[in-house]
Design an enzyme around this catalytic site. Structure first.
Site, PDB file in Angstrom:
ATOM      1  CG  HIS A  98      -0.876   5.650  13.123  1.00  0.00           C
ATOM      2  ND1 HIS A  98      -1.342   5.862  11.567  1.00  0.00           N
ATOM      3  CD2 HIS A  98       0.106   7.637  12.614  1.00  0.00           C
ATOM      4  CE1 HIS A  98      -0.619   6.400  10.781  1.00  0.00           C
ATOM      5  NE2 HIS A  98       0.195   7.431  11.568  1.00  0.00           N
ATOM      6  CB  SER A 133      -0.784   0.340   1.327  1.00  0.00           C
ATOM      7  OG  SER A 133      -0.199   0.358   2.098  1.00  0.00           O
ATOM      8  CG  HIS A 184      10.786  16.222  28.211  1.00  0.00           C
ATOM      9  ND1 HIS A 184      10.708  15.730  29.545  1.00  0.00           N
ATOM     10  CD2 HIS A 184      10.166  17.468  27.785  1.00  0.00           C
ATOM     11  CE1 HIS A 184       9.571  16.822  29.790  1.00  0.00           C
ATOM     12  NE2 HIS A 184      10.369  17.447  28.874  1.00  0.00           N
TER      13      HIS A 184
END
Length: 200
Positions: free
Chosen positions: A138, A10, A129
Site C-alpha cells: 500500500h 467500506s 522510474h
C-alpha cells in the site's frame, strides 16, 4: 454489460466503486461478511466474500488490510480478478500493474515501474522510474517513492512518507506517516521519523 463484484463494503470499497464506474462498469455490487451492511456508496451488498466464485462478474478486493486482501485474493481464480486504474492517474506506457491492484486519482507512475498484485497506489501518491513494488503493498495518500526504489511484499508506506532514490525496503514493514526513508531497511517492523528509524 460489464459487472464488477467488490469484496469489502467500506470507505476504500467506495473509492474502488467510483474508479470502476469511471472505467465503464455498468453494474457494481458488493460482497461483505458483515450481515448488517446492505449497501455501500449506493451499491447493493448481495452476499458474502466466499460467494465471489459463484457470481458472473469480474472481482476486485476493496479491503485495506494487506493480510486479509492477500488471503481473499489468493482464493479467487486469476481470470476473475481485474486491475483498476483511475482515468486521472498518470501511468507510463511500459508500467506493469499486477492483478487486483488499484491506482487512484492523481497518482503518478513513471517509466520502468513494476507493481505487484493486490497493491493500492493511493490518491496523489507517486512511484518514480524503475521502482519495483512487491505484492499487496500500500503506497498511501500523498506518499512518494523516488527512482529505483524496491518495496517488499505486504509493506505499507504511510501517508505523506518519502522513500529516497535507490533504497530497498524489505517485506512486512510499516513506514509511518510523514517518515523519510534514506537508507535500506532490511528488518521487518515499523519505522517512523526523519530519517526513519525502527520503533519497538
Amino acid at each position: 454489460m460489464r459487472k464488477l463484484a467488490i469484496i469489502g463494503a467500506s470507505g476504500y470499497g467506495k473509492v474502488v466503486a467510483d474508479i470502476a464506474r469511471r472505467n465503464g462498469y455498468k453494474e457494481i455490487v458488493f460482497l461483505d461478511d458483515d450481515d448488517s451492511i446492505h449497501e455501500c456508496g449506493g451499491y447493493p451488498v448481495i452476499g458474502k466474500s466466499t460467494e465471489s466464485g459463484m457470481i458472473d462478474a469480474d472481482v476486485i478486493i476493496g479491503i485495506g488490510n494487506a493480510g486479509v486482501r492477500k488471503q481473499i485474493q489468493e482464493s479467487i481464480p486469476d481470470e476473475k480478478l481485474v486491475t483498476l486504474i483511475h482515468p486521472d492517474a498518470v501511468v507510463a506506457e511500459d508500467v506493469v500493474v499486477g492483478k487486483g491492484s488499484v491506482v487512484m486519482a492523481g497518482a503518478v507512475i513513471n517509466p520502468g515501474v513494476r507493481i505487484g498484485k493486490g497493491c493500492i497506489i493511493n490518491t496523489c501518491s507517486s512511484v518514480d522510474h524503475d521502482c519495483e513494488v512487491g505484492d499487496y503493498v500500500h503506497i498511501a495518500v500523498g506518499s512518494h517513492l523516488c527512482g529505483t526504489v524496491s518495496v517488499g511484499d505486504g509493506t505499507w508506506i504511510g501517508a505523506g512518507a518519502t522513500v529516497s532514490n535507490n533504497v530497498s525496503i524489505c517485506s512486512a514493514c510499516m513506514i509511518g506517516a510523514g517518515a523519510v526513508v534514506v537508507k535500506n531497511i532490511v528488518e521487518a517492523g515499523s519505522y517512523v521519523g526523519l530519517p526513519a528509524k525502527k520503533i519497538k
